[in-house]
Design a protein around this motif. Structure first.
Motif, PDB file in Angstrom:
ATOM      1  N   ILE A  18       0.731  -0.985   0.147  1.00 15.49           N
ATOM      2  CA  ILE A  18       0.178   0.031   0.111  1.00 15.49           C
ATOM      3  C   ILE A  18       0.901   1.349  -0.037  1.00 15.49           C
ATOM      4  CG2 ILE A  18      -1.963  -0.979   1.262  1.00 15.49           C
ATOM      5  CD1 ILE A  18      -0.984   0.199   3.851  1.00 15.49           C
ATOM      6  N   PRO A  19       0.447   2.361  -0.552  1.00 13.33           N
ATOM      7  CA  PRO A  19       0.963   3.665  -0.422  1.00 13.33           C
ATOM      8  C   PRO A  19       1.198   4.069   1.046  1.00 13.33           C
ATOM      9  CG  PRO A  19      -0.900   3.867  -1.875  1.00 13.33           C
ATOM     10  CD  PRO A  19      -0.954   2.479  -1.328  1.00 13.33           C
ATOM     11  N   GLU A  20       2.370   4.340   1.606  1.00 14.98           N
ATOM     12  CA  GLU A  20       2.409   4.769   3.103  1.00 14.98           C
ATOM     13  C   GLU A  20       3.151   6.175   3.076  1.00 14.98           C
ATOM     14  OE1 GLU A  20       5.189   3.722   7.011  1.00 14.98           O
ATOM     15  OE2 GLU A  20       5.684   3.009   4.916  1.00 14.98           O
ATOM     16  N   ARG A  21       2.702   7.135   3.617  1.00 18.94           N
ATOM     17  CA  ARG A  21       3.311   8.389   3.849  1.00 18.94           C
ATOM     18  C   ARG A  21       4.232   8.606   5.223  1.00 18.94           C
ATOM     19  NH1 ARG A  21       3.221  12.714   1.201  1.00 18.94           N
ATOM     20  NH2 ARG A  21       1.432  12.154   0.077  1.00 18.94           N
ATOM     21  N   SER A  22       5.298   8.874   5.178  1.00 15.29           N
ATOM     22  CA  SER A  22       6.125   9.007   6.544  1.00 15.29           C
ATOM     23  C   SER A  22       6.856  10.201   6.281  1.00 15.29           C
ATOM     24  CB  SER A  22       7.109   7.965   6.332  1.00 15.29           C
ATOM     25  OG  SER A  22       7.962   8.301   7.668  1.00 15.29           O
ATOM     26  N   GLY A  23       6.182  11.539   7.084  1.00 13.97           N
ATOM     27  CA  GLY A  23       6.967  12.798   6.846  1.00 13.97           C
ATOM     28  C   GLY A  23       6.505  13.308   5.230  1.00 13.97           C
ATOM     29  N   ARG A  25       7.465  11.940   2.583  1.00 15.77           N
ATOM     30  CA  ARG A  25       7.960  10.800   1.622  1.00 15.77           C
ATOM     31  C   ARG A  25       6.641   9.883   1.441  1.00 15.77           C
ATOM     32  NH1 ARG A  25      14.144   9.957   2.129  1.00 15.77           N
ATOM     33  NH2 ARG A  25      14.823  12.081   2.273  1.00 15.77           N
ATOM     34  N   LEU A  26       6.710   9.191   0.431  1.00 19.79           N
ATOM     35  CA  LEU A  26       5.993   8.196   0.174  1.00 19.79           C
ATOM     36  C   LEU A  26       6.366   6.903  -0.414  1.00 19.79           C
ATOM     37  CD1 LEU A  26       2.504   7.808  -0.328  1.00 19.79           C
ATOM     38  CD2 LEU A  26       2.915   8.389  -2.556  1.00 19.79           C
ATOM     39  N   TYR A  27       6.173   5.961   0.312  1.00 15.92           N
ATOM     40  CA  TYR A  27       6.706   4.477   0.087  1.00 15.92           C
ATOM     41  C   TYR A  27       5.681   3.573  -0.137  1.00 15.92           C
ATOM     42  CZ  TYR A  27      10.398   6.299   3.101  1.00 15.92           C
ATOM     43  OH  TYR A  27      11.724   7.240   3.413  1.00 15.92           O
ATOM     44  N   ASN A  28       6.030   2.569  -1.286  1.00 10.80           N
ATOM     45  CA  ASN A  28       4.985   1.183  -1.445  1.00 10.80           C
ATOM     46  C   ASN A  28       5.578   0.264  -0.321  1.00 10.80           C
ATOM     47  OD1 ASN A  28       4.108  -0.968  -2.569  1.00 10.80           O
ATOM     48  ND2 ASN A  28       4.551  -0.727  -4.501  1.00 10.80           N
ATOM     49  N   THR A  29       4.810  -0.041   0.591  1.00  9.05           N
ATOM     50  CA  THR A  29       4.869  -0.591   1.773  1.00  9.05           C
ATOM     51  C   THR A  29       3.982  -1.801   2.114  1.00  9.05           C
ATOM     52  OG1 THR A  29       5.406   1.386   2.919  1.00  9.05           O
ATOM     53  CG2 THR A  29       4.956  -0.311   4.270  1.00  9.05           C
ATOM     54  N   CYS A  30       4.786  -2.908   2.408  1.00 12.94           N
ATOM     55  CA  CYS A  30       4.205  -4.121   3.092  1.00 12.94           C
ATOM     56  C   CYS A  30       3.980  -4.202   4.422  1.00 12.94           C
ATOM     57  CB  CYS A  30       4.758  -5.244   2.006  1.00 12.94           C
ATOM     58  SG  CYS A  30       4.195  -6.814   2.729  1.00 12.94           S
ATOM     59  N   CYS A  31       2.912  -4.492   5.069  1.00 14.41           N
ATOM     60  CA  CYS A  31       2.863  -4.654   6.375  1.00 14.41           C
ATOM     61  C   CYS A  31       2.596  -6.070   6.789  1.00 14.41           C
ATOM     62  CB  CYS A  31       1.934  -3.541   7.113  1.00 14.41           C
ATOM     63  SG  CYS A  31       2.202  -1.823   6.841  1.00 14.41           S
ATOM     64  N   VAL A  32       3.257  -6.665   7.928  1.00 13.57           N
ATOM     65  CA  VAL A  32       2.966  -7.948   8.468  1.00 13.57           C
ATOM     66  C   VAL A  32       2.484  -7.889   9.602  1.00 13.57           C
ATOM     67  CG1 VAL A  32       3.856 -10.138   8.933  1.00 13.57           C
ATOM     68  CG2 VAL A  32       4.840  -8.759   6.889  1.00 13.57           C
ATOM     69  N   PHE A  33       1.172  -8.244   9.717  1.00 20.54           N
ATOM     70  CA  PHE A  33       0.555  -8.428  11.381  1.00 20.54           C
ATOM     71  C   PHE A  33       0.563  -9.600  11.866  1.00 20.54           C
ATOM     72  CE2 PHE A  33      -1.249  -4.901   8.801  1.00 20.54           C
ATOM     73  CZ  PHE A  33      -1.205  -3.706   9.927  1.00 20.54           C
ATOM     74  N   ARG A  44       9.572  -1.568   3.108  1.00 20.18           N
ATOM     75  CA  ARG A  44       9.413  -0.721   2.185  1.00 20.18           C
ATOM     76  C   ARG A  44      10.047  -1.035   0.727  1.00 20.18           C
ATOM     77  NH1 ARG A  44      10.397   4.422   6.320  1.00 20.18           N
ATOM     78  NH2 ARG A  44       8.168   4.547   6.999  1.00 20.18           N
ATOM     79  N   LYS A  45       9.344  -0.867  -0.497  1.00 16.62           N
ATOM     80  CA  LYS A  45       9.896  -1.251  -1.591  1.00 16.62           C
ATOM     81  C   LYS A  45      11.194  -0.880  -1.959  1.00 16.62           C
ATOM     82  CE  LYS A  45       8.755  -1.612  -6.620  1.00 16.62           C
ATOM     83  NZ  LYS A  45       7.946  -1.238  -7.526  1.00 16.62           N
ATOM     84  N   LYS A  63       9.556   9.481  -9.391  1.00 17.67           N
ATOM     85  CA  LYS A  63       9.056  10.664  -9.231  1.00 17.67           C
ATOM     86  C   LYS A  63       8.143  10.668  -8.145  1.00 17.67           C
ATOM     87  CE  LYS A  63       9.595  12.416 -14.005  1.00 17.67           C
ATOM     88  NZ  LYS A  63       9.091  13.154 -15.145  1.00 17.67           N
ATOM     89  N   THR A  64       7.257   9.534  -7.664  1.00 20.23           N
ATOM     90  CA  THR A  64       6.257   9.892  -6.612  1.00 20.23           C
ATOM     91  C   THR A  64       6.762   9.142  -5.211  1.00 20.23           C
ATOM     92  OG1 THR A  64       4.691   9.373  -8.473  1.00 20.23           O
ATOM     93  CG2 THR A  64       4.058   9.099  -6.192  1.00 20.23           C
ATOM     94  N   LEU A  65       7.670   7.981  -5.764  1.00 18.20           N
ATOM     95  CA  LEU A  65       7.943   7.036  -4.434  1.00 18.20           C
ATOM     96  C   LEU A  65       9.405   7.372  -3.813  1.00 18.20           C
ATOM     97  CD1 LEU A  65       6.118   3.737  -5.673  1.00 18.20           C
ATOM     98  CD2 LEU A  65       5.184   5.495  -3.852  1.00 18.20           C
ATOM     99  N   THR A  66       9.285   6.756  -2.686  1.00 17.98           N
ATOM    100  CA  THR A  66      10.981   6.891  -2.081  1.00 17.98           C
ATOM    101  C   THR A  66      11.194   5.512  -2.093  1.00 17.98           C
ATOM    102  OG1 THR A  66      10.594   9.176  -1.015  1.00 17.98           O
ATOM    103  CG2 THR A  66      12.423   7.572  -0.248  1.00 17.98           C
ATOM    104  N   ALA A  67      12.524   4.997  -2.417  1.00 21.63           N
ATOM    105  CA  ALA A  67      12.991   3.618  -2.053  1.00 21.63           C
ATOM    106  C   ALA A  67      13.193   3.472  -0.672  1.00 21.63           C
ATOM    107  CB  ALA A  67      14.288   3.396  -2.952  1.00 21.63           C
ATOM    108  N   GLY A  68      12.746   2.035  -0.237  1.00 22.87           N
ATOM    109  CA  GLY A  68      13.332   1.734   1.063  1.00 22.87           C
ATOM    110  C   GLY A  68      14.687   1.499   0.900  1.00 22.87           C
ATOM    111  N   GLU A  69      15.213   1.278   2.233  1.00 21.76           N
ATOM    112  CA  GLU A  69      16.704   0.935   2.264  1.00 21.76           C
ATOM    113  C   GLU A  69      16.971  -0.336   2.807  1.00 21.76           C
ATOM    114  OE1 GLU A  69      17.986   4.199   4.672  1.00 21.76           O
ATOM    115  OE2 GLU A  69      17.623   5.593   3.165  1.00 21.76           O
TER     116      GLU A  69
END
Length: 113
Positions: A18-23, A25-33, A44-45, A63-69
């Motif tokens: 899902i798109p995740e905003r952090s500050g 920045r926007l990330y493509n993020t997968c959450c595990v519950f 983060r992708k 142009k839209t997303l920030t890469a995870g590290e």
């Protein structure tokens, strides 16, 4: 919703991406519950998909997303897993890191049209 569902059904949920905003920045993020409903991990992708073929197609995730590290490793009820999203699968180094640690690798992909 995923946290509540995982708790109610007592299951682990890997929530796709899902798109995740952090500050700012926007990330493509997968959450595990976890089966207790708590967030166990967030991936983060890492590898963004940018392509520019003049006269044919231009698609620039950067142009839209920030890469995870960092690679994401999480212990679940079914074992330890490593997470990747879409284009991450094209880079064998991530899968090699996971395999060297004896993990399952999970990749999520949005259909390209």
């Amino acid at each position: 919703m995923l946290a509540e569902t995982s708790r109610l059904l007592n299951i682990t949920i890997v929530g796709g991406s899902i798109p995740e905003r952090s500050g700012d920045r926007l990330y493509n993020t997968c959450c595990v519950f976890g089966s207790d409903g708590k967030l166990k991990a967030k991936h983060r992708k890492i590898h963004l998909f940018d392509i520019d073929i003049p006269g044919k197609i231009t698609f620039m995730e950067s142009k839209t997303l920030t890469a995870g590290e960092t690679p994401t490793i999480v212990d679940t009820d079914v074992g330890r897993i490593g997470i990747g999203i879409c284009y991450d699968i094209r880079f064998q180094e991530l899968a090699m890191i996971y395999a060297a640690r004896g993990l399952f690798s999970l990749y999520f992909h949005w259909p390209m049209r």
